[in-house]
Design a protein around this motif. Structure first.
Motif, PDB file in Angstrom:
ATOM      1  N   GLY A  98    -128.602  -1.072 -29.884  1.00 11.78           N
ATOM      2  CA  GLY A  98    -128.071   0.033 -30.671  1.00 11.78           C
ATOM      3  C   GLY A  98    -126.566   0.109 -30.748  1.00 11.78           C
ATOM      4  O   GLY A  98    -126.032   1.114 -31.243  1.00 11.78           O
ATOM      5  N   ILE A 155    -132.713  -2.307 -30.324  1.00 11.94           N
ATOM      6  CA  ILE A 155    -132.777  -0.844 -30.326  1.00 11.94           C
ATOM      7  C   ILE A 155    -132.729  -0.298 -28.905  1.00 11.94           C
ATOM      8  O   ILE A 155    -132.696  -1.032 -27.930  1.00 11.94           O
ATOM      9  CB  ILE A 155    -134.061  -0.356 -31.027  1.00 11.94           C
ATOM     10  CG1 ILE A 155    -135.302  -0.856 -30.265  1.00 11.94           C
ATOM     11  CG2 ILE A 155    -134.091  -0.820 -32.482  1.00 11.94           C
ATOM     12  CD1 ILE A 155    -136.602  -0.233 -30.746  1.00 11.94           C
ATOM     13  N   ASP A 156    -132.723   1.062 -28.832  1.00 18.98           N
ATOM     14  CA  ASP A 156    -132.780   1.832 -27.578  1.00 18.98           C
ATOM     15  C   ASP A 156    -131.432   1.848 -26.854  1.00 18.98           C
ATOM     16  O   ASP A 156    -130.645   0.925 -26.938  1.00 18.98           O
ATOM     17  CB  ASP A 156    -133.871   1.328 -26.635  1.00 18.98           C
ATOM     18  CG  ASP A 156    -135.284   1.492 -27.198  1.00 18.98           C
ATOM     19  OD1 ASP A 156    -135.427   2.220 -28.193  1.00 18.98           O
ATOM     20  OD2 ASP A 156    -136.223   0.898 -26.652  1.00 18.98           O
ATOM     21  N   SER A 213    -129.421   2.755 -33.277  1.00 16.02           N
ATOM     22  CA  SER A 213    -130.530   1.806 -33.414  1.00 16.02           C
ATOM     23  C   SER A 213    -130.933   1.617 -34.871  1.00 16.02           C
ATOM     24  O   SER A 213    -131.094   0.484 -35.343  1.00 16.02           O
ATOM     25  CB  SER A 213    -131.732   2.274 -32.590  1.00 16.02           C
ATOM     26  OG  SER A 213    -131.493   2.089 -31.214  1.00 16.02           O
ATOM     27  N   THR A 233    -133.207   6.158 -29.769  1.00 16.32           N
ATOM     28  CA  THR A 233    -133.737   5.545 -30.988  1.00 16.32           C
ATOM     29  C   THR A 233    -134.374   6.592 -31.891  1.00 16.32           C
ATOM     30  O   THR A 233    -134.128   6.612 -33.103  1.00 16.32           O
ATOM     31  CB  THR A 233    -134.764   4.450 -30.634  1.00 16.32           C
ATOM     32  OG1 THR A 233    -134.095   3.409 -29.918  1.00 16.32           O
ATOM     33  CG2 THR A 233    -135.404   3.864 -31.881  1.00 16.32           C
TER      34      THR A 233
END
Length: 253
Positions: free
Chosen positions: A34, A67-68, A73, A121
């Motif tokens: 992200g 992501i995360d 994200s 996210t």
């Protein structure tokens, strides 16, 4: 901006130095989590390298965990999709993408995903922070994520590859299970394995290029190269550059 990879001389595949086919350069990029800001910086530096050192063919390999944890994200996935349209690119699956996709149909994984950074996210996809803070039922969070996830993003997650092989290199998010042929690796090991792989001295028949386990610098062992420099926490996103038998690094420092 381009620096030779320290200790690369110790790499060994079946008694020789690993290499790629002539005319090919690979840019292998570690865990982004992200951090769109770092991704943009790194991609611009790669473009500068390509302009300074033209090559017959450039291939990008992203090692997963897009992501995360970081704040961007959704925007990171938008950027990667855009990048993939204009460049020859391999996108590998990380354990974070695996869980996010499974959460669309399996509510039992939501708690695990939230502990791994899924909260950030969901917020990036427009799920209100108060829903998360107030402990809304998982069914509501699942429905909100399902509604907020663009079809292009769903297809991106769905189509991620488990591994990629080129020349003397095998690319996977986390690593491989020792004493198992590369062609017979299970997805769970490719996306999650740590100590058993990291401590192995086995010659896998290829050099395994991976992320998943953060290190302060690019980590080189005789049978593997770890490109995850903990971008989310350190601000250092790293790219391994492979061309012929030469290995170098471009990063965001």
């Amino acid at each position: 901006m381009l620096s030779l990879l320290p200790a690369s001389e110790q790499l060994d595949v079946l008694g020789r130095r690993p290499s790629l086919p002539a005319g090919l350069r690979i840019y292998a990029i570690g865990d982004i989590h992200g951090r769109l800001d770092l991704l943009n910086v790194l991609l611009s530096r790669i473009e500068a390298d390509k302009a300074a050192r033209p090559t017959q063919k450039a291939l990008y390999v992203f090692l997963g965990d897009y992501i995360d944890r970081g704040a961007s994200s959704r925007e990171t996935i938008d950027r990667l999709i855009e990048h993939g349209k204009r460049n020859e690119t391999v996108f590998l699956k990380g354990n974070h993408e695996l869980i996010a996709l499974k959460c669309l149909s399996d509510r039992s994984l939501f708690d695990q995903w939230m502990r791994l950074g899924g909260v950030e996210t969901l917020i990036s996809y427009g799920v209100p922070p108060e829903h998360l803070a107030n402990g809304k039922p998982v069914a509501m969070l699942q429905a909100a994520f399902h509604d907020a996830l663009p079809q292009a993003h769903f297809r991106f997650f769905r189509d991620l590859q488990r591994s990629f092989v080129c020349g003397d290199f095998f690319f996977a998010h986390a690593g491989v299970k020792p004493r198992v042929e590369l062609s017979r690796q299970k997805e769970s090991d490719l996306l999650w394995i740590r100590e058993e792989f990291l401590k192995s001295n086995e010659d896998f028949g290829k050099i395994v290029v991976h992320g998943h386990t953060p290190a302060r610098e690019v980590e080189v062992a005789p049978n593997r190269i770890n490109v995850d420099t903990g971008a989310f926490a350190t601000g250092l996103l790293t790219c391994l550059v492979i061309e012929g038998a030469s290995l170098a690094v471009i990063d965001t420092r």
